[in-house]
Design an enzyme around this catalytic site. Structure first.
Site, PDB file in Angstrom:
ATOM      1  N   CYS A  86       5.499  -2.012  14.083  1.00  0.00           N
ATOM      2  CA  CYS A  86       4.749  -1.890  15.331  1.00  0.00           C
ATOM      3  C   CYS A  86       5.688  -1.415  16.459  1.00  0.00           C
ATOM      4  O   CYS A  86       6.264  -0.343  16.354  1.00  0.00           O
ATOM      5  CB  CYS A  86       4.030  -3.201  15.676  1.00  0.00           C
ATOM      6  SG  CYS A  86       2.738  -3.012  16.929  1.00  0.00           S
ATOM      7  N   HIS A 191       0.770  -3.355  10.785  1.00  0.00           N
ATOM      8  CA  HIS A 191       1.462  -4.613  10.513  1.00  0.00           C
ATOM      9  C   HIS A 191       1.376  -4.942   9.028  1.00  0.00           C
ATOM     10  O   HIS A 191       0.324  -5.388   8.557  1.00  0.00           O
ATOM     11  CB  HIS A 191       0.826  -5.751  11.314  1.00  0.00           C
ATOM     12  CG  HIS A 191       1.131  -5.710  12.773  1.00  0.00           C
ATOM     13  ND1 HIS A 191       2.185  -6.387  13.332  1.00  0.00           N
ATOM     14  CD2 HIS A 191       0.518  -5.059  13.784  1.00  0.00           C
ATOM     15  CE1 HIS A 191       2.212  -6.169  14.630  1.00  0.00           C
ATOM     16  NE2 HIS A 191       1.203  -5.360  14.936  1.00  0.00           N
ATOM     17  N   GLU A 193       2.524  -7.465   7.545  1.00  0.00           N
ATOM     18  CA  GLU A 193       2.283  -8.907   7.397  1.00  0.00           C
ATOM     19  C   GLU A 193       0.823  -9.280   7.597  1.00  0.00           C
ATOM     20  O   GLU A 193       0.412 -10.395   7.264  1.00  0.00           O
ATOM     21  CB  GLU A 193       3.177  -9.707   8.358  1.00  0.00           C
ATOM     22  CG  GLU A 193       2.775  -9.668   9.822  1.00  0.00           C
ATOM     23  CD  GLU A 193       3.240  -8.448  10.589  1.00  0.00           C
ATOM     24  OE1 GLU A 193       3.137  -8.463  11.823  1.00  0.00           O
ATOM     25  OE2 GLU A 193       3.714  -7.482   9.955  1.00  0.00           O
TER      26      GLU A 193
END
Length: 211
Positions: A86, A191, A193
């Protein structure tokens, strides 16, 4: 055991990133969340997260004594695998133009500019799941489906100056940069994650990457 330094500079979803990296590592790599430049120098790989405004994140990174120098030494001189996430990806750029012009790390030539969709009804920030379009093959995308989706939250994008640095895009009223890379350095606007199986696979690839 190999180790990853997840950089703590006051910006980034550190807990989620550490959890996803640990899942991807499956006990085979140590994950250290750290603000210690020596831990960075001792690590095999580096992950730089980031959430917020470009200038604030760059100031935060520069405020950690010795950190920028350690990152440059490890990534640029030693060639350690490096992943920006990001705003951590955006900081790789030459300059960001949010709230004025601010110098980035300068590892990927280009500017971070505000998203300007062709369809004016599309809201900014760009938020949610979007399909990835692979622009060129890259080791971090091996085993990921061509129509894979990933999770984005951003109002600005890195526009690389060199076409060969663009790895993947996504469409949101026009193409947006989703992933960039050059040699041992890579970055994702999305992202990993938060991108479920796609994100975990990318992180697994990163942990095995030998650029």
């Amino acid at each position: 055991m190999p180790s990853v330094a997840l950089i703590d500079y006051g910006s980034g979803n550190l807990a989620s990133a550490a959890k996803a990296l640990s899942r991807a590592a499956n006990g085979k790599t140590d994950i250290f969340t750290t603000a210690d430049p020596q831990v960075v120098r001792d690590a095999e790989r580096i992950v730089l997260p980031g959430v917020g405004a470009f200038a604030d994140c760059m100031r935060g990174l520069a405020a950690v004594p010795g950190m920028v120098e350690a990152l440059r030494e490890k990534a640029l001189k030693e060639g350690a695998p490096f992943l920006g996430i990001c705003v951590g990806m955006q900081l790789l750029a030459t300059v960001g133009v949010e709230f004025g012009r601010h110098a980035g790390l300068g590892w990927i030539a280009g500017e971070v500019v505000k998203i300007a969709p062709d369809d004016k009804s599309l809201k900014i920030p760009h938020m949610g799941w979007n399909q990835l379009k692979v622009e060129r093959d890259h080791a971090l995308l091996e085993g990921i489906a061509p129509d894979a989706h990933a999770y984005f939250v951003h109002s600005f994008q890195l526009k690389p100056a060199l076409p060969e640095d663009l790895i993947a895009t996504t469409d949101y009223g026009g193409p947006l940069t989703a992933m960039v890379g050059n040699e041992n350095i890579a970055g994702t606007q999305f992202h990993p994650e938060k991108s479920q199986a796609t994100g975990i696979k990318l992180l697994e690839n990163f942990l095995a990457w030998r650029p």
